[in-house]
Design a protein around this motif. Structure first.
Motif, PDB file in Angstrom:
ATOM      1  N   ILE B   5       0.180   7.326 -15.469  1.00 39.21           N
ATOM      2  CA  ILE B   5       0.028   6.436 -14.337  1.00 39.21           C
ATOM      3  C   ILE B   5       0.856   7.016 -13.205  1.00 39.21           C
ATOM      4  CG2 ILE B   5       0.556   4.148 -13.468  1.00 39.21           C
ATOM      5  CD1 ILE B   5       0.116   3.281 -16.464  1.00 39.21           C
ATOM      6  N   THR B   6       0.209   7.310 -12.103  1.00 43.70           N
ATOM      7  CA  THR B   6       0.933   7.983 -11.042  1.00 43.70           C
ATOM      8  C   THR B   6       1.958   7.048 -10.430  1.00 43.70           C
ATOM      9  OG1 THR B   6      -0.724   7.294  -9.469  1.00 43.70           O
ATOM     10  CG2 THR B   6      -1.035   9.436 -10.475  1.00 43.70           C
ATOM     11  N   THR B   7       2.990   7.662  -9.889  1.00 49.29           N
ATOM     12  CA  THR B   7       4.053   6.870  -9.292  1.00 49.29           C
ATOM     13  C   THR B   7       3.537   6.070  -8.107  1.00 49.29           C
ATOM     14  OG1 THR B   7       5.314   8.816  -9.817  1.00 49.29           O
ATOM     15  CG2 THR B   7       6.483   7.047  -8.709  1.00 49.29           C
ATOM     16  N   THR B   8       2.667   6.682  -7.325  1.00 44.37           N
ATOM     17  CA  THR B   8       2.131   5.963  -6.163  1.00 44.37           C
ATOM     18  C   THR B   8       1.415   4.704  -6.621  1.00 44.37           C
ATOM     19  OG1 THR B   8       0.896   8.018  -6.113  1.00 44.37           O
ATOM     20  CG2 THR B   8       1.567   7.074  -3.993  1.00 44.37           C
ATOM     21  N   ARG B   9       0.616   4.847  -7.667  1.00 48.60           N
ATOM     22  CA  ARG B   9      -0.150   3.710  -8.134  1.00 48.60           C
ATOM     23  C   ARG B   9       0.808   2.614  -8.586  1.00 48.60           C
ATOM     24  NH1 ARG B   9      -3.804   3.602 -12.988  1.00 48.60           N
ATOM     25  NH2 ARG B   9      -4.376   1.407 -13.143  1.00 48.60           N
ATOM     26  N   ARG B  10       1.860   3.052  -9.282  1.00 49.60           N
ATOM     27  CA  ARG B  10       2.807   2.060  -9.773  1.00 49.60           C
ATOM     28  C   ARG B  10       3.492   1.347  -8.613  1.00 49.60           C
ATOM     29  NH1 ARG B  10       5.130   1.173 -14.701  1.00 49.60           N
ATOM     30  NH2 ARG B  10       4.387   3.065 -15.694  1.00 49.60           N
ATOM     31  N   ILE B  11       3.825   2.132  -7.609  1.00 47.88           N
ATOM     32  CA  ILE B  11       4.527   1.530  -6.471  1.00 47.88           C
ATOM     33  C   ILE B  11       3.601   0.567  -5.727  1.00 47.88           C
ATOM     34  CG2 ILE B  11       5.493   2.016  -4.191  1.00 47.88           C
ATOM     35  CD1 ILE B  11       6.670   4.570  -5.434  1.00 47.88           C
ATOM     36  N   THR B  12       2.367   1.009  -5.447  1.00 41.35           N
ATOM     37  CA  THR B  12       1.432   0.136  -4.741  1.00 41.35           C
ATOM     38  C   THR B  12       1.214  -1.140  -5.542  1.00 41.35           C
ATOM     39  OG1 THR B  12       0.213   2.200  -4.772  1.00 41.35           O
ATOM     40  CG2 THR B  12      -0.510   0.511  -3.214  1.00 41.35           C
ATOM     41  N   ALA B  13       0.968  -0.963  -6.832  1.00 37.97           N
ATOM     42  CA  ALA B  13       0.683  -2.125  -7.657  1.00 37.97           C
ATOM     43  C   ALA B  13       1.872  -3.071  -7.669  1.00 37.97           C
ATOM     44  CB  ALA B  13       0.353  -1.687  -9.085  1.00 37.97           C
ATOM     45  N   THR B  14       3.046  -2.505  -7.811  1.00 36.62           N
ATOM     46  CA  THR B  14       4.226  -3.349  -7.857  1.00 36.62           C
ATOM     47  C   THR B  14       4.391  -4.096  -6.542  1.00 36.62           C
ATOM     48  OG1 THR B  14       5.233  -1.810  -9.368  1.00 36.62           O
ATOM     49  CG2 THR B  14       6.696  -3.357  -8.282  1.00 36.62           C
ATOM     50  N   ALA B  15       4.244  -3.350  -5.443  1.00 40.05           N
ATOM     51  CA  ALA B  15       4.399  -3.999  -4.140  1.00 40.05           C
ATOM     52  C   ALA B  15       3.353  -5.096  -3.982  1.00 40.05           C
ATOM     53  CB  ALA B  15       4.263  -2.968  -3.035  1.00 40.05           C
ATOM     54  N   GLY B  16       2.094  -4.764  -4.279  1.00 36.17           N
ATOM     55  CA  GLY B  16       1.016  -5.749  -4.135  1.00 36.17           C
ATOM     56  C   GLY B  16       1.245  -6.947  -5.017  1.00 36.17           C
TER      57      GLY B  16
ATOM     58  N   GLN C  96      -2.535  -4.433 -13.263  1.00 38.87           N
ATOM     59  CA  GLN C  96      -2.015  -3.119 -12.882  1.00 38.87           C
ATOM     60  C   GLN C  96      -0.602  -2.932 -13.433  1.00 38.87           C
ATOM     61  OE1 GLN C  96      -3.972  -0.932 -11.164  1.00 38.87           O
ATOM     62  NE2 GLN C  96      -5.495  -2.516 -11.543  1.00 38.87           N
ATOM     63  N   PRO C  97      -0.136  -1.687 -13.410  1.00 35.04           N
ATOM     64  CA  PRO C  97       1.215  -1.430 -13.921  1.00 35.04           C
ATOM     65  C   PRO C  97       2.285  -1.914 -12.949  1.00 35.04           C
ATOM     66  CG  PRO C  97       0.247   0.575 -13.066  1.00 35.04           C
ATOM     67  CD  PRO C  97      -0.822  -0.457 -13.005  1.00 35.04           C
ATOM     68  N   ILE C  98       2.507  -3.206 -12.934  1.00 34.11           N
ATOM     69  CA  ILE C  98       3.499  -3.779 -12.028  1.00 34.11           C
ATOM     70  C   ILE C  98       4.854  -3.804 -12.721  1.00 34.11           C
ATOM     71  CG2 ILE C  98       4.202  -5.909 -10.876  1.00 34.11           C
ATOM     72  CD1 ILE C  98       1.246  -6.573 -10.591  1.00 34.11           C
ATOM     73  N   LEU C  99       5.863  -3.356 -12.031  1.00 40.96           N
ATOM     74  CA  LEU C  99       7.209  -3.481 -12.585  1.00 40.96           C
ATOM     75  C   LEU C  99       7.617  -4.943 -12.513  1.00 40.96           C
ATOM     76  CD1 LEU C  99       8.958  -0.405 -10.949  1.00 40.96           C
ATOM     77  CD2 LEU C  99       8.232  -0.671 -13.319  1.00 40.96           C
ATOM     78  N   GLY C 100       8.117  -5.464 -13.601  1.00 38.83           N
ATOM     79  CA  GLY C 100       8.517  -6.872 -13.604  1.00 38.83           C
ATOM     80  C   GLY C 100       7.317  -7.783 -13.643  1.00 38.83           C
ATOM     81  N   ARG C 101       6.303  -7.363 -14.383  1.00 37.51           N
ATOM     82  CA  ARG C 101       5.068  -8.131 -14.427  1.00 37.51           C
ATOM     83  C   ARG C 101       5.294  -9.561 -14.910  1.00 37.51           C
ATOM     84  NH1 ARG C 101      -0.301  -6.006 -17.213  1.00 37.51           N
ATOM     85  NH2 ARG C 101       0.992  -4.168 -17.349  1.00 37.51           N
ATOM     86  N   GLY C 102       6.232  -9.705 -15.855  1.00 37.51           N
ATOM     87  CA  GLY C 102       6.515 -11.038 -16.393  1.00 37.51           C
ATOM     88  C   GLY C 102       6.895 -12.014 -15.291  1.00 37.51           C
ATOM     89  N   ILE C 103       7.786 -11.559 -14.427  1.00 37.61           N
ATOM     90  CA  ILE C 103       8.259 -12.463 -13.372  1.00 37.61           C
ATOM     91  C   ILE C 103       7.136 -12.764 -12.403  1.00 37.61           C
ATOM     92  CG2 ILE C 103       9.925 -12.694 -11.498  1.00 37.61           C
ATOM     93  CD1 ILE C 103      11.751 -10.837 -13.129  1.00 37.61           C
ATOM     94  N   VAL C 104       6.369 -11.724 -12.068  1.00 41.93           N
ATOM     95  CA  VAL C 104       5.261 -11.951 -11.144  1.00 41.93           C
ATOM     96  C   VAL C 104       4.302 -12.976 -11.737  1.00 41.93           C
ATOM     97  CG1 VAL C 104       3.272 -10.891 -10.037  1.00 41.93           C
ATOM     98  CG2 VAL C 104       5.440  -9.696 -10.099  1.00 41.93           C
ATOM     99  N   ARG C 105       4.077 -12.832 -13.033  1.00 45.85           N
ATOM    100  CA  ARG C 105       3.141 -13.777 -13.650  1.00 45.85           C
ATOM    101  C   ARG C 105       3.695 -15.198 -13.595  1.00 45.85           C
ATOM    102  NH1 ARG C 105       0.377 -12.240 -19.171  1.00 45.85           N
ATOM    103  NH2 ARG C 105       2.404 -12.628 -20.041  1.00 45.85           N
ATOM    104  N   LEU C 106       4.979 -15.324 -13.815  1.00 44.62           N
ATOM    105  CA  LEU C 106       5.586 -16.656 -13.722  1.00 44.62           C
ATOM    106  C   LEU C 106       5.365 -17.242 -12.335  1.00 44.62           C
ATOM    107  CD1 LEU C 106       9.016 -16.246 -15.518  1.00 44.62           C
ATOM    108  CD2 LEU C 106       6.905 -17.211 -16.368  1.00 44.62           C
ATOM    109  N   MET C 107       5.545 -16.411 -11.325  1.00 44.99           N
ATOM    110  CA  MET C 107       5.386 -16.928  -9.971  1.00 44.99           C
ATOM    111  C   MET C 107       3.948 -17.368  -9.740  1.00 44.99           C
ATOM    112  SD  MET C 107       7.892 -14.751  -7.522  1.00 44.99           S
ATOM    113  CE  MET C 107       7.045 -13.203  -7.478  1.00 44.99           C
TER     114      MET C 107
END
Ligand SMILES: Nc1ncnc2c1ncn2[C@@H]1O[C@H](COP(=O)(O)OP(=O)(O)OP(=O)(O)O)[C@@H](O)[C@H]1O
Ligand SMILES: Nc1ncnc2c1ncn2[C@@H]1O[C@H](COP(=O)(O)OP(=O)(O)OP(=O)(O)O)[C@@H](O)[C@H]1O
Ligand SMILES: [Mg+2]
Ligand SMILES: [Mg+2]
Lengths: 415, 276, 290, 334, 334
Positions: B5-16, C96-107
């Motif tokens: 999983i590319t870092t960009t994708r992870r960052i975009t997804a996380t931000a979104g 998607q591979p979200i960091l901290g997905r658990g918290i996002v889901r809670l929100m």
């Protein structure tokens, strides 16, 4: 011990009463109190359902001047004959007492009373070079409102109720229409929305609000306007006299020291645009605890209670609008700058003859018939549409006329 | 799909993801923030985000003014009671529909759901009269019963879809082992369906907790739950936003905590068999 | 397991719930039907008289009726569209591979736990108020005229609030459905060189069909009787713009205390709801079976 | 064209090294089968080639081009999955044509190719059905159709037949063999079924714990297993292993002898045992014989042999077919 | 004791007649296997005996007692399911003991019986695990343990091994055979696996479309199939069927010859064909030979035979093993 279940509205004065009941308990150790505190509309629904079905869940009801005459006539309320020797019924303000009596008998004791009046910003008036007369006319109000409006800085000349509802915009508009010479029904219960007086009223209201009112007025009620006024967005606000204590309270209001008061405006026709309301305590018929209930009512609406509040919380927080003696009290006059205006407003309302032309009903800002809640709300919706601009004044009036005719026919008033 | 999983994708997804989550959560966050403001700050413009005068006085007032614990206890009793009753009646019914279906099972289920389509206010008066005559007004029993009835269709349906996932071989095995239906339900089906039952329980607790029509209209003091508690804070006269926010925060806090802790279960149960 | 014994037992075991629900439906319904034929005002006890279909006539010829019907359909339809579309998009995002997905889901779940009255009050006063609301402040910040939500777009505002409450529900179901997608199928599509958008159109959406069906069914049941949000925010106005059937019946029952009229309204609402239900079942019934 | 080369390929999941330094060449048109015990990394290796997983280290060349950084779709390979992985909501026609559609091929051309593939696979009558309306074998054929229609450089199969019942498995096995033969496309096939491996493969790759144990034609592996693992793994029933005196006598730590290479006699022989189970399957009889000091020996005898459990039997291993292994399990070449 | 008799048993689902007038006697202690193609009603018949379905018509007697109106629990039978159907939330111990607990046996006694059964099945170390923590074979053993601990009148098995992999299947098959042998309990076993049927059964019942085609011992069925269906069904690879001149010559409509009974030669023979596929599986070679005017013939030849596809080969059926069938598919007895 006897347990009284008391249904009450969650307005500030009532809430305060709850916290002061230790005094009552001390005097009546054999009576326990249980409170059902609810928001006004919910309370009214519950209390009405309860009393109409004789479910008997409450021993003391908090009801308004709208319900008292209707319910008293139906025999749903116990006449308050045993309020005690030193209760001093005659001290009650006459219009209030009249609103709560039927055939000379008192069916509910007023806890606090209110009328409506103009609250205005002295600083803005000064800046615009205006001076508020003690008894303004509508033309003056409209003129002043336009002058002090400064939309760019978020200042609106006048805030008035717009949210649909018989106790919301219709309370204000009915009172206003009285001063314009309008009436809901003629002597034969024919709706009068097709008459010029109503057209004048509504046109005036809508135009004024368009030019000098805040956005979103069509969904503003008492609270929304209170918030606007307290945050300095309104030049004037015509509403219940109880608001006076809120707008002058520095804890809640940014403009506490800049507020002035005046009587509700008129149009030179002999009626002011002010209303009359009292939250009152009553005992439902059939209550097995009527004695205890009356004891409680007597305590809560007595002069002693006023003194009790004054001693605990200061004179400014005393429930207003019920007793002449309060207004004669110099301490109260000092603590409440709005006292005189409140008293004058209340005294200028006449529930038995609310309108210029004769009417078959009583009630100032309402029509004391059971159908009014529904009808008032339906008409209120039409008028709020006119205010929102989604309908014209003429269309709104026509719709109101049609609805009212329908409902009155259905209910059997119009034969 | 286990490719890098590319870092960009992870960052975009996380931000979104965080942005979306934040936007959706914001009204609640704002409510909680408001509950710590003075009434004056509550409606001031421009709005105060974090740098306002933090105060817990609203909670103090709310606590002082009304008995939060009493209402919360009633909410708990109501939620648990109606759910327990629902399970007691619903489990056997769901068993029957899942494992001994007839031609009418499907229409029965849909009919059950359709009983939820009547606007409650339309039957308020009949129910009120019945309750008055049976002395059920303002009793825990009465309220539990009505919430139970309101949620029963949902309970049966959820359990049904859940039970259908259980291999019927296992129940047959129990039968071969000599278990009676009762024992089969008790020893085999129920323990196996624990996750499904747990999520059913959760959803029903939430529904019962938030139900505001019957709870408001059929109670006064004894059985009044948190919806009534809330109703005493939306005053038509007076400034109430901060206090209302405080009361609301208190009212939803227990269910929110429960929901958050068990969100996995909830997610499962909510699917109503939509997900195979 | 289709032995006579188990079928009989099945009948016995499902009987309590069916009987209870039947009584729960039929007793109030019968009383309601009876009341709907009476002139019966709660405030006029003892004055009941039989009036035939008069209450129906009044309810159905009420100019508000068709508006309310229309509003009900718009409300239900729009909330469904918003929650389904929004739910799909959100579910895709949450997958998607979200960091901290658990918290996002809670929100994202949180609004589901909020009582309708509370959320209506919060939205109306804290967010949407055209003068002191947060949205108005944001609007002035970026230099546009604040939207006067409940005046200019009242029904849309209600839709927004209701959709906010139901979005988590849709998202959760759709997310779970999404995650149940067969891994090998995804890989097959990958081998086929499917671009993301085609994958969404040809794989994801059809896979979600069943979950979407369930969302629609459950939400419709609850949305048909949306009431608290309207009552708290607009009181059905301005005009009739936010009056739905449930609110109309409310006005009859708890403002007029016209039990006869409200009962007629209730019966009409039940009939309408069942029409919608039949329509829904037709539309999606087979999807539920699979 | 479809030559696939793996050079020093490794794959780690987290800290677990699942594929260890694999070198392998698959020639164009060759049919290569990966076998090995469950969990040995067969699927992983296949998926590395497909591009569904990234290699941790090493090079994968397809027709000389290093593809480790290419996405699966660009590698020009087709894959048939164990679960078929058909698109359940599409008709057979759309299933088969989907890859072409994604590649942007004109509709008419797609239709024609799909028809052709369907004809080859006898799927023509089912083209408009959904996968759910097909039997297992038909579904498998659709999956194969989807693979061949794209005319890939190589087919990758991951246990494609394991979800079918025995009879179908035989048929489909033959079909796959015929198809690959006629198309001449390179194929890599993962299975743990002996017979499939033996019958399909040009070349079998025996994997164990992520490493290649031996590569060779089926007969090579059957006749010349290079170590104990391969010897035990290839052939069914399993080769008998004997240690101890009997092995030492032949200069080995362990000797192996397949069941079909043990002669039985009721009178005399090298080993003397008792039948514990006799399985008659018509064409053959399998004897499980307990020989003191040697252990259990499986013997495949002729179908009509009338030995019963408990009877005494003499066994003699066919000395030309004895496999000898040293202490490390490596075969000892004579 | 465990004699099971079926008299005129019928079963209809809705309007479909799934079991048609079946008469069958299973003697006490016998191991009977039901085989037949998928959907022929094997499971249904077993479930009728178990009491999991009601018969539509007919009588089922267990030890002389008509049980059609008894619930499953009262029939005194145990069943092992294809999916094992273990109780996932109970330990192995509770799984095995559940039936005894339901029968109200005292705890101490249950414990003892469970221990005993576990010892027999080598499950003792796993008694406190949950089924989810066991391997497939272990689970299967638990399922069997659950069946034997109740000391039933008969065991019913519904494809108990089909979820296991090939190697395990062989082991479990042997275990089941040993167990049934030592316990001497009647067993009815459903499978569609040739080898299982042949190796386990005392008596095989071949079902087809809800009817019994033939009942007999494995060798009887292999050697004397009474009709085309049984002939084609029993034996693997399948018997070759030849019609036309070659059959008429022998006074039959169809003749059948098993692949193992065809001799090959590179010089001469009765039939002259071309090898289309040659499968080398080490021990054997299967040839698929296309013979003009006769069709495809499968031949089982010795392992080392070096025939390649496309080569010419002569075939000669072993005349002592030719089966002759009349126009209705019935065998013609000489
Ligand atoms: N995504 C993954 N993450 C971690 N470990 C994995 C992953 N995929 C596979 N493995 C591990 O890698 C090893 C090899 O797995 P692989 O699927 O290639 O085995 P296999 O030979 O195909 O087995 P089988 O015959 O059972 O299919 C196993 O130990 C497995 O647990
Ligand atoms: N509950 C049922 N309702 C209707 N038809 C059924 C039912 N159970 C089985 N059948 C039908 O009865 C027939 C026989 O089914 P059964 O399961 O006995 O076959 P089987 O021989 O066990 O097949 P398999 O080898 O695939 O397990 C099938 O055609 C099946 O579709
Ligand atoms: Mg694998
Ligand atoms: Mg079966």
């Amino acid at each position: 011990a006897t347990k009284l279940t008391i249904a009450t509205v969650n307005n500030g004065d009532m809430v305060r009463m709850q916290s002061l009941t230790d005094d009552f308990k001390a005097k009546n150790p054999d009576i326990d109190l249980e409170w059902v505190t609810l928001e006004e509309n919910t309370l009214r629904q519950k209390v009405t359902t309860d009393i109409a079905t004789k479910a008997g869940q409450f021993d003391v009801l908090t009801i308004g001047t709208y319900e008292v005459p209707i319910w008293a006539k139906k025999g749903w309320l116990v006449p308050l004959d045993n309020l005690g020797a030193n209760y001093d019924v005659d001290d009650l303000l006459p219009p209030i007492r009249a609103g709560l009596s039927l055939d000379g008998k008192l069916y509910a004791a007023p806890f606090y009373g209110e009328s409506s009046m103009v609250m205005y910003r002295k600083d803005l008036f000064d800046k615009a070079g205006l001076k508020m007369p003690e008894q303004p006319t509508w033309d003056f109000i409209a003129d002043a409102a336009k002058k002090i409006t400064d939309k760019d800085n978020g200042v609106y000349g006048i805030c008035l109720r717009g949210k649909a509802g018989w106790g919301e915009n219709m309370a204000f508009l009915t009172a206003m229409s009285n001063s314009f010479g309008a009436r809901w029904f003629d002597e034969k219960w024919q709706p009068q929305f097709d008459q010029p007086e109503w057209k004048n009223t509504l046109n005036f209201y809508v135009n004024l609000m368009k030019e000098a009112g805040p956005p979103g007025a069509a969904s503003n009620g008492f609270n929304e306007n209170l918030a606007l006024f307290n945050s300095g967005k309104c030049g004037m606000w015509i509403d219940a006299t109880v608001a006076a204590s809120f707008v002058t309270n520095p804890k809640d209001s940014k403009v506490a020291d800049k507020v002035g008061f005046a009587l509700a405006p008129n149009n030179g026709l002999g009626k002011n645009a002010n209303w009359l309301w009292a939250w009152s305590l009553a005992v439902p018929a059939g209550s097995k605890k009527a004695d205890a209930a009356e004891k409680f009512i007597s305590w809560a609406t007595s002069k002693d209670y006023l003194n009790l509040v004054a001693s605990k919380e200061g004179w400014a927080n005393v429930p207003p609008g019920t007793r002449a003696s309060l207004y004669a009290n110099p301490e109260y006059q000092k603590a409440a700058p709005f006292a005189k205006m409140t008293l004058d407003s209340i005294n200028s309302a006449d529930p038995d003859h609310p309108t210029v032309k004769p009417v078959p009903y009583t009630g100032v800002q309402f029509v004391a018939i059971p159908e009014f809640q529904g009808l008032g709300t339906a008409v209120g919706q039409q008028f709020s549409a006119a205010l929102a601009g989604s309908s014209t004044v003429d269309a709104a009036l026509a719709a109101a006329q049609a609805t009212a005719t329908r409902e009155m026919t259905k209910a059997g008033y119009i034969k | 799909m286990a490719r890098r999983i590319t870092t960009t994708r992870r960052i975009t997804a996380t931000a979104g993801g965080w942005l979306a989550g934040f936007i959706i959560f914001f009204p609640i966050l704002w409510m909680v923030l408001t509950s710590f403001k003075t009434e004056l700050d509550a409606f001031s413009t421009p709005p105060q985000f974090l740098f306002f005068h933090w105060t817990t006085e609203n909670y103090g007032i709310v606590q002082h003014r009304s008995d939060y614990i009493h209402h919360a206890m009633n909410s708990i009793i109501l939620a648990l009671g109606s759910t327990a009753l629902g399970l007691l009646i619903g489990i056997p019914a769901a068993w029957a529909m899942a494992f001994a279906p007839t031609k009418r099972t499907r229409s029965t289920l849909l009919w059950m759901l359709s009983t939820k389509m009547m606007p409650p206010v339309g039957v308020l008066v009949p129910i009120y009269l019945i309750y008055r005559d049976t002395g059920l007004l303002d009793t825990h029993g009465g309220l539990i019963f009505i919430e139970f009835m309101a949620n029963l269709p949902i309970i049966v349906w959820m359990l049904y879809t859940y039970f259908k996932e259980i291999p019927k071989d296992i129940l047959e095995a129990a039968r071969m082992d000599g278990a009676t239906i009762g024992k089969e339900l008790l020893y085999v089906l129920t323990p196996m369906a624990i996750p499904g039952i747990a999520s059913t329980v959760l959803l029903n607790i939430i529904l019962a907790w938030n139900e505001a029509f019957w709870t408001l209209n059929l109670t006064t003091v004894n059985a009044a739950p948190l919806t009534v508690f809330i109703a005493s804070y939306s005053s038509p006269e007076g400034l109430f936003w901060a206090k209302l926010s405080a009361a609301s925060t208190l009212a939803i806090a227990p269910i929110m905590v429960l929901g958050w802790f068990s969100q996995k279960q909830l997610v499962r149960g909510l699917t109503f068999g939509a997900v195979k | 397991m289709a032995t006579k014994q188990s079928t009989t037992l099945g009948r016995i075991l499902s009987a309590p719930s069916i009987i209870l629900l039947f009584l729960w439906m039929i007793v109030p319904l019968a009383m309601t039907i009876w009341f709907s034929l009476l002139r019966y005002n709660l405030l006029d006890p003892g004055q009941e008289s039989f009036v035939g279909l008069l209450n129906y006539q009044y309810f159905l010829t009420d100019p508000a009726f068709f508006t309310a019907l229309f509003n009900t359909l718009i409300l239900v339809g729009s909330v469904l569209v918003i929650t389904v579309v929004g739910g799909v998009l959100l579910a895709l995002l949450m997958d998607q591979p979200i960091l901290g997905r658990g918290i996002v889901r809670l929100m994202v779940i949180a609004p589901f736990f909020v009582m309708p009255t509370v959320s209506a009050l919060v939205w109306k006063n804290l967010l949407m108020h055209p003068v002191s609301g947060l949205f108005a402040w944001i609007a002035t910040l970026i230099g546009v005229q604040p939207i006067d939500w409940f005046t200019n777009v009242p029904l849309f505002s209600i839709i927004l609030i209701v959709a906010w409450q139901w979005l988590p529900f849709a998202t959760l179901i759709l997310l779970t459905a999404l995650q149940s997608m067969d891994e090998e199928q995804k890989e097959a599509a990958e081998m086929d060189g499917t671009p993301a958008l085609s994958f969404f159109i040809y794989m994801t959406l059809p896979h979600l069909a069943r979950a979407i069906t369930v969302v629609i069914l459950i939400e419709t049941i609850f949305l048909l009787s949306v009431f608290a949000e309207i009552f708290v925010t607009t009181g059905g106005g301005p005009g009739l713009q936010t009056t739905n059937i449930a609110f109309l019946v409310y006005a009859q029952a708890l403002l007029q205390y016209d039990v006869g009229g409200a009962s007629a309204g209730g019966i009409v609402a039940v009939v309408l709801a069942n029409i919608v239900a039949i329509f829904l079942v037709r539309l999606i019934g087979k999807n539920l079976d699979a | 064209m479809g030559k696939i080369e793996l050079v020093g390929v490794e794959k780690t999941f987290g800290s677990v090294n699942v594929i260890k330094d694999v070198d392998l060449t698959v020639e164009d048109g060759e049919f290569v089968v990966f076998v090995g015990p469950s969990g040995c990394g067969k699927s992983t290796l296949l998926r590395l080639i497909a591009g569904l997983e990234d290699v941790t280290r090493g090079i994968i060349r397809i027709d000389g081009l290093n593809v480790v950084d290419l996405p699966p779709a660009k590698r020009g390979l087709s894959m048939v999955f164990q679960s078929y992985a058909l698109y359940p909501h599409m008709s057979v026609r759309s299933n088969i044509g989907f890859g072409l559609k994604m590649a942007g091929m004109p509709k008419a051309e797609i239709a024609q190719k799909v028809e052709a593939a369907a004809a080859v696979l006898n799927l023509t009558p089912y083209l408009d059905r959904r996968p759910g309306q097909l039997s297992g074998g038909q579904r498998q054929r659709v999956a194969i159709g989807r693979a061949i229609v794209r005319e890939p450089k190589a087919f990758l199969f991951d246990e494609p037949l394991s979800n079918l019942d025995a009879a179908l498995r035989v048929n489909m096995r033959l079909e796959i063999a015929r198809l690959q033969n006629s198309l001449g496309t390179t194929a890599i096939y993962v299975t743990h079924d002996q017979i499939e491996a033996m019958t399909l493969a040009d070349k079998i790759v025996v994997l164990n714990a992520g490493q290649i144990e031996q590569v060779g034609s089926p007969l090579e592996l059957y006749e010349h297993p290079q170590n104990l693992f391969v010897a035990g793994f290839i052939g069914s029933p399993k080769m008998n292993f004997v240690t101890g005196a009997a092995a030492e006598k032949r200069g080995a730590t362990t000797i192996g002898i397949r069941p079909e290479h043990v002669a039985t006699s009721q009178t005399s022989g090298e080993w003397d045992g008792v039948v514990s189970v006799a399985e008659h399957v018509g064409s053959d009889t399998f004897l499980y014989v307990t020989v003191p000091e040697i252990g259990d020996i499986t013997v495949r005898a002729v179908g009509e042999l009338a030995l019963k459990p408990g009877e005494r039997v003499f066994l003699t291993p066919d000395s030309t077919h004895i496999h000898r292994f040293d202490r490390d399990g490596k075969v000892i070449v004579q």
